[in-house]
Motif scaffolding. Sequence first.
Motif, PDB file in Angstrom:
ATOM      1  N   THR A 271      14.273  -7.688  11.122  1.00  0.00           N
ATOM      2  CA  THR A 271      13.869  -6.708  10.118  1.00  0.00           C
ATOM      3  C   THR A 271      12.548  -7.115   9.477  1.00  0.00           C
ATOM      4  OG1 THR A 271      16.181  -6.166   9.668  1.00  0.00           O
ATOM      5  CG2 THR A 271      14.576  -5.529   8.000  1.00  0.00           C
ATOM      6  N   TYR A 272      12.364  -8.413   9.259  1.00  0.00           N
ATOM      7  CA  TYR A 272      11.117  -8.909   8.670  1.00  0.00           C
ATOM      8  C   TYR A 272       9.927  -8.583   9.564  1.00  0.00           C
ATOM      9  CZ  TYR A 272       7.461 -12.238   7.399  1.00  0.00           C
ATOM     10  OH  TYR A 272       6.260 -12.805   7.068  1.00  0.00           O
ATOM     11  N   TYR A 273      10.084  -8.763  10.874  1.00  0.00           N
ATOM     12  CA  TYR A 273       8.983  -8.491  11.796  1.00  0.00           C
ATOM     13  C   TYR A 273       8.741  -6.990  11.942  1.00  0.00           C
ATOM     14  CZ  TYR A 273       9.318 -13.435  12.650  1.00  0.00           C
ATOM     15  OH  TYR A 273       9.339 -14.792  12.463  1.00  0.00           O
ATOM     16  N   ASN A 274       9.792  -6.197  11.776  1.00  0.00           N
ATOM     17  CA  ASN A 274       9.603  -4.746  11.756  1.00  0.00           C
ATOM     18  C   ASN A 274       8.768  -4.319  10.553  1.00  0.00           C
ATOM     19  OD1 ASN A 274      11.160  -2.848  13.789  1.00  0.00           O
ATOM     20  ND2 ASN A 274      12.357  -4.718  13.565  1.00  0.00           N
ATOM     21  N   LYS A 275       8.939  -5.012   9.445  1.00  0.00           N
ATOM     22  CA  LYS A 275       8.117  -4.718   8.272  1.00  0.00           C
ATOM     23  C   LYS A 275       6.647  -5.032   8.554  1.00  0.00           C
ATOM     24  CE  LYS A 275      11.798  -5.545   4.880  1.00  0.00           C
ATOM     25  NZ  LYS A 275      12.249  -6.418   3.768  1.00  0.00           N
ATOM     26  N   LEU A 276       6.405  -6.140   9.244  1.00  0.00           N
ATOM     27  CA  LEU A 276       5.031  -6.480   9.620  1.00  0.00           C
ATOM     28  C   LEU A 276       4.460  -5.435  10.577  1.00  0.00           C
ATOM     29  CD1 LEU A 276       5.239 -10.352  10.203  1.00  0.00           C
ATOM     30  CD2 LEU A 276       4.366  -9.151   8.191  1.00  0.00           C
ATOM     31  N   MET A 277       5.302  -4.952  11.486  1.00  0.00           N
ATOM     32  CA  MET A 277       4.858  -3.917  12.419  1.00  0.00           C
ATOM     33  C   MET A 277       4.477  -2.643  11.669  1.00  0.00           C
ATOM     34  SD  MET A 277       6.930  -2.159  15.598  1.00  0.00           S
ATOM     35  CE  MET A 277       8.030  -1.206  14.544  1.00  0.00           C
ATOM     36  N   LEU A 278       5.297  -2.250  10.707  1.00  0.00           N
ATOM     37  CA  LEU A 278       5.002  -1.054   9.923  1.00  0.00           C
ATOM     38  C   LEU A 278       3.697  -1.224   9.146  1.00  0.00           C
ATOM     39  CD1 LEU A 278       5.709   1.724   8.833  1.00  0.00           C
ATOM     40  CD2 LEU A 278       7.185   0.622   7.136  1.00  0.00           C
ATOM     41  N   LYS A 279       3.494  -2.405   8.594  1.00  0.00           N
ATOM     42  CA  LYS A 279       2.251  -2.691   7.874  1.00  0.00           C
ATOM     43  C   LYS A 279       1.048  -2.527   8.806  1.00  0.00           C
ATOM     44  CE  LYS A 279       0.321  -6.218   4.736  1.00  0.00           C
ATOM     45  NZ  LYS A 279      -0.950  -6.593   5.367  1.00  0.00           N
ATOM     46  N   TYR A 280       1.190  -3.004  10.035  1.00  0.00           N
ATOM     47  CA  TYR A 280       0.119  -2.875  11.029  1.00  0.00           C
ATOM     48  C   TYR A 280      -0.158  -1.401  11.325  1.00  0.00           C
ATOM     49  CZ  TYR A 280      -2.447  -3.511  15.413  1.00  0.00           C
ATOM     50  OH  TYR A 280      -3.399  -3.475  16.400  1.00  0.00           O
ATOM     51  N   ILE A 281       0.907  -0.619  11.518  1.00  0.00           N
ATOM     52  CA  ILE A 281       0.752   0.810  11.801  1.00  0.00           C
ATOM     53  C   ILE A 281      -0.008   1.502  10.683  1.00  0.00           C
ATOM     54  CG2 ILE A 281       2.052   2.988  11.958  1.00  0.00           C
ATOM     55  CD1 ILE A 281       4.195   1.413  13.536  1.00  0.00           C
ATOM     56  N   THR A 307       6.227   7.948   0.903  1.00  0.00           N
ATOM     57  CA  THR A 307       4.799   7.768   0.692  1.00  0.00           C
ATOM     58  C   THR A 307       4.460   6.303   0.942  1.00  0.00           C
ATOM     59  OG1 THR A 307       5.000   7.182  -1.644  1.00  0.00           O
ATOM     60  CG2 THR A 307       4.891   9.537  -1.097  1.00  0.00           C
ATOM     61  N   TYR A 308       3.187   6.021   1.157  1.00  0.00           N
ATOM     62  CA  TYR A 308       2.839   4.624   1.404  1.00  0.00           C
ATOM     63  C   TYR A 308       3.074   3.763   0.165  1.00  0.00           C
ATOM     64  CZ  TYR A 308      -1.818   5.119  -0.823  1.00  0.00           C
ATOM     65  OH  TYR A 308      -2.849   5.319  -1.699  1.00  0.00           O
ATOM     66  N   GLU A 309       2.994   4.381  -1.027  1.00  0.00           N
ATOM     67  CA  GLU A 309       3.296   3.624  -2.244  1.00  0.00           C
ATOM     68  C   GLU A 309       4.774   3.230  -2.283  1.00  0.00           C
ATOM     69  OE1 GLU A 309       0.077   6.713  -3.465  1.00  0.00           O
ATOM     70  OE2 GLU A 309       1.890   6.676  -2.214  1.00  0.00           O
ATOM     71  N   GLU A 310       5.635   4.150  -1.857  1.00  0.00           N
ATOM     72  CA  GLU A 310       7.068   3.844  -1.808  1.00  0.00           C
ATOM     73  C   GLU A 310       7.360   2.786  -0.747  1.00  0.00           C
ATOM     74  OE1 GLU A 310       9.071   8.084  -3.179  1.00  0.00           O
ATOM     75  OE2 GLU A 310       8.307   7.882  -1.129  1.00  0.00           O
ATOM     76  N   MET A 311       6.649   2.858   0.381  1.00  0.00           N
ATOM     77  CA  MET A 311       6.813   1.832   1.415  1.00  0.00           C
ATOM     78  C   MET A 311       6.431   0.458   0.881  1.00  0.00           C
ATOM     79  SD  MET A 311       5.298   3.585   4.865  1.00  0.00           S
ATOM     80  CE  MET A 311       5.545   5.315   5.225  1.00  0.00           C
TER      81      MET A 311
END
Length: 386
Positions: A271-281, A307-311
């Motif tokens: 899940t942590y790496y998925n968060k990094l992936m989302l940040k990259y996107i 929204t990106y603020e909520e993310m």
Amino acid sequence: MLLLSGLQNSCFASDVSFIYINGSNNNNEKMKNWFEKGVKKLHPVLKKRFEENEQIKQLMLSNEGLNIAENPEIFFWGDLSKTDLDFVHQQLDISKNFSPTVAYQVRSLITQYMHDAIWVQKSHHMLPIVQNLNDKIKKEHETGRSVILYGYSAGTFITYEYLFNTLTYINLSELFNTIKVSDEVKEFVRNNPRKDTCIAALAEGKIGVVSSGGKLIFDNNDESLKKHYLDIDSATEKVCSPKGAVKGVVNFASPLVLFYSDLADSDYELTYYNKLMLKYIMENGLFMLTVNFREDPLGFPTSKNLTYEEMEDLLKFQFSNPSGFVFDNSAAWSWRPFFLAHTSYWSAKKQFSKAVVNSIVEGYRFQYDKTYRAKMQKKSKKYELL
């Protein structure tokens, strides 16, 4: 729209190929032909919808819009599972002698539709498929074309795994500060910086692998770890997605949430790496779009549209100059009965194409035009918790 137009050069290239990825139950010649025939019907309609949409042209800062390849690119993996499926059918034939006819027929139907979806999730099947797709994308990139991936049904597993395994969202210095390695190795990494890399390169470079339990396991020998670390850029070049090669993903008829629900578990390491992936996107102008027909019983909404603020609040990350988006539209109409909806994205090609293009425009505007966002949140249920 002026706000949006300033964002889009990073989100699209002028020359783009669409790559269509098959789903489950496409593992024989008949179903392969069905998929390819459907794609060839859909592609010109989808291409035309992109080309004629005035908002897409504004987003592109171009009178021409996207220069989409005339012919669709098809990435077909269904034939790889055929040997295993034939074995399962042999075992089913044994039960035919003692099972009630209806039970046998239902069992056969479940096998036919579900086998590939389960088969492809196993890492020893998935990872070679991901690299085959990466090879195809690299060839497009070498000719100056970026790609948009279209994942149909279980093909959405391929698009997700491709992004997760090949996007270069891992900063090695930060990684080695978070994993259990000696201070000597941490100091070595700080003194020998390398390019950002991807999950696939960690395995290719013999630094670490993802276990079946969803954990990253690293080499615990300092000397071999340092040796392999110095060569990691070669692995990155070989197996990671080139930056800018993929501009976005459109998942449709998507059961992704059903099969990857463990990603909602905060204790699940990946899940942590998925968060990094989302940040990259978000920071690199990619988009990840889900479009499902509302009548499709296997089309699962991906998430609430945030929204990106909520993310940022949820991820505990701050995005640097965000320009990408993640968006779900599972409310598109196919005007087909529910038992036909999952396979109707080709026959309902006009409805689907309209939903894709409109959702791209809407996804960007929802993120970056606050007036539009407020209007749509008030008007539409698509922005409520799904």
